[in-house]
Design a protein around this motif. Structure first.
Motif, short mmCIF file in Angstrom:
data_model
loop_
_atom_site.label_atom_id
_atom_site.label_comp_id
_atom_site.label_asym_id
_atom_site.label_seq_id
_atom_site.Cartn_x
_atom_site.Cartn_y
_atom_site.Cartn_z
N ALA A 1 0.84 -1.21 0.00
CA ALA A 1 0.00 0.00 0.00
C ALA A 1 0.87 1.26 0.00
O ALA A 1 0.56 2.24 -0.68
N GLU A 2 2.00 1.20 0.73
CA GLU A 2 2.94 2.34 0.75
C GLU A 2 3.59 2.53 -0.61
O GLU A 2 3.78 3.66 -1.07
N ILE A 3 3.92 1.41 -1.27
CA ILE A 3 4.50 1.49 -2.62
C ILE A 3 3.52 2.15 -3.58
O ILE A 3 3.89 3.01 -4.39
N ALA A 4 2.23 1.75 -3.49
CA ALA A 4 1.20 2.34 -4.35
C ALA A 4 1.10 3.85 -4.11
O ALA A 4 0.98 4.63 -5.07
N SER A 5 1.17 4.26 -2.85
CA SER A 5 1.11 5.70 -2.53
C SER A 5 2.31 6.44 -3.11
O SER A 5 2.17 7.55 -3.63
N ASP A 6 3.49 5.80 -3.03
CA ASP A 6 4.70 6.40 -3.60
C ASP A 6 4.56 6.61 -5.11
O ASP A 6 4.96 7.64 -5.65
N ILE A 7 3.99 5.62 -5.78
CA ILE A 7 3.81 5.70 -7.24
C ILE A 7 2.87 6.84 -7.61
O ILE A 7 3.13 7.60 -8.55
N LEU A 8 1.78 6.97 -6.85
CA LEU A 8 0.78 7.99 -7.16
C LEU A 8 1.25 9.40 -6.79
O LEU A 8 0.80 10.38 -7.35
N THR A 9 2.19 9.49 -5.82
CA THR A 9 2.69 10.79 -5.39
C THR A 9 3.64 11.40 -6.41
O THR A 9 3.62 12.60 -6.66
N GLU A 10 4.50 10.56 -6.99
CA GLU A 10 5.51 11.08 -7.93
C GLU A 10 5.80 10.04 -9.01
O GLU A 10 5.95 8.86 -8.71
N GLN A 11 5.86 10.49 -10.26
CA GLN A 11 6.20 9.60 -11.38
C GLN A 11 7.49 10.11 -12.00
O GLN A 11 7.48 11.06 -12.79
N SER A 12 8.60 9.51 -11.60
CA SER A 12 9.91 9.93 -12.09
C SER A 12 10.88 8.76 -12.06
O SER A 12 10.66 7.78 -11.34
N PRO A 13 11.99 8.85 -12.82
CA PRO A 13 13.01 7.77 -12.78
C PRO A 13 13.56 7.56 -11.37
O PRO A 13 13.83 6.43 -10.96
N LYS A 14 13.72 8.68 -10.62
CA LYS A 14 14.24 8.57 -9.25
C LYS A 14 13.28 7.76 -8.37
O LYS A 14 13.69 6.87 -7.62
N ARG A 15 11.98 8.06 -8.48
CA ARG A 15 10.98 7.33 -7.69
C ARG A 15 10.91 5.87 -8.12
O ARG A 15 10.76 4.97 -7.29
N LEU A 16 11.02 5.62 -9.41
CA LEU A 16 11.01 4.24 -9.92
C LEU A 16 12.17 3.43 -9.34
O LEU A 16 12.01 2.27 -8.96
#
Length: 358
Positions: free
Chosen positions: A259-274
């Motif tokens: 669930a935390e990973i999903a929140s991270d994805i929705l918060t920012e879409q960037s190579p760094k976040r990936l």
């Protein structure tokens, strides 16, 4: 010992769920003094392994419990070269349990050589009743087509000295040739009422006071997985006792992490976040969470928070990468590819929304 192991029924007569299947199996092996090849299939946590172990005790008695775990390396002939295949087995004098799919693309050698070697060793039975050994193969639906074809030949060639008990979640991924040589037994997910009955049985054995409506809430949270329900019940007991009627039922740790990973994805879409998410996915995989389960849970969490018009496209790509994951060897590549694809779709959607209202 965890309650899920402590209160696992030892015999077919003591099963609380699937009693009709248990009695039919008991009748089959008692009357015939034999056992056909069996294929147990059904959702995870439904009780397939419990049924299989109870059946082995019914056939061989208490000696089926005397098991040892071995991590063995076999040298097998792969045509032009010899290769080493390492696999963990659980065995007694009467049966061997393994997951050939753990060998990856070498699974066909496991089936061809290792199972053949085990099947050749006819057990010595002084009573003359059980002149066969049982091979329990887990996750048969993960086997490659070549391995399944080898399995069919093994079933035919060594049927006099060997019985196979196959276990999987989905029979549709098992070839017709293998299915047709087994007695197919569907193990349905237990109903919430059956799960409540098991939880109340455990509560009584542990001497716990159960508030009204508490066990039905756990059963509802379990998604009809008996194993999950018992683990949740024990977690609640550790966190707070005496129980209260409105006590919070915590999610499993790995589910919270997804669930935390999903929140991270929705918060920012960037190579760094990936890159950061890749590390978290690795963390789940190293803790033995199956990649298919991670993908399914991640999809569920993302769909909860996504716009309705994205759901069809996101589900399509999840199915695509699940299929690719089954064909490939490195699950992390396909999980990361799905995350990257979702980021691309979601970012395009956000930009189009900004443009529309900009």
């Amino acid at each position: 010992m965890l309650w899920v192991d402590k209160y696992r029924p030892k015999t077919l007569d003591k099963l609380i769920v699937h009693q009709d299947i248990a009695q039919n199996l008991k009748k089959l092996v008692t009357e015939q003094q034999d056992c056909p090849h069996l294929l147990f299939y059904g959702p995870s946590g439904a009780g397939k392994k419990t049924l299989i172990m109870a059946l082995l005790r019914q056939i061989f008695g208490a000696s089926a419990d005397k098991v040892k775990v071995e991590n063995k390396t076999w040298k097998v002939d792969a045509g032009t070269r010899n290769i080493d295949v390492e696999l963990t087995t659980l065995s007694s004098t009467h049966h061997v349990e393994m997951s050939p799919g753990d060998a990856g693309f070498q699974d066909r050698y496991v089936v061809q050589e290792i199972i053949k070697e085990m099947a050749k060793n006819r057990p010595i039975d002084t009573k003359g009743k059980r002149g066969f050994k049982v091979l329990v193969l887990n996750e048969v639906d993960r086997l490659s087509r070549e391995a399944q074809h080898s399995l069919r030949r093994t079933m035919e060639k060594y049927s006099a000295s060997c019985r196979l008990i196959l276990c999987c979640n989905s029979s549709s991924k098992v070839t017709e040739a293998v299915r047709s040589r087994c007695l197919n037994i569907r193990i349905n997910a237990p109903s919430e009422d059956e799960i409540v009955k098991v939880l109340e049985f455990i509560g009584k054995k542990e001497g716990l006071q159960l508030p009204a409506g508490f066990t039905p809430r756990i059963a509802q949270k379990s998604n009809r997985s008996l194993r999950r329900a018992i683990l949740l019940f024990e977690t609640c007991r550790v966190q707070q006792y005496p129980f209260t009627p409105n006590q919070a039922i915590p999610p499993m740790d790995w589910e919270q992490y997804v669930a935390e990973i999903a929140s991270d994805i929705l918060t920012e879409q960037s190579p760094k976040r990936l890159f950061q998410i890749r590390g978290k996915l690795y963390e789940l995989l190293t803790n033995c969470i199956p990649p298919e389960v991670i993908l399914k849970r991640l999809l569920s969490e993302l769909l909860k928070k996504s716009d309705a018009e994205l759901k069809l496209e996101v589900s399509h790509w999840a199915a695509y990468y699940e299929h690719r994951m089954r064909l490939g060897q490195k699950a992390i590549f396909h999980l990361e590819a799905f995350v990257a694809k979702f980021m691309s779709i979601y970012k395009s959607f956000l930009l189009s929304q900004f443009a529309a209202f900009g």
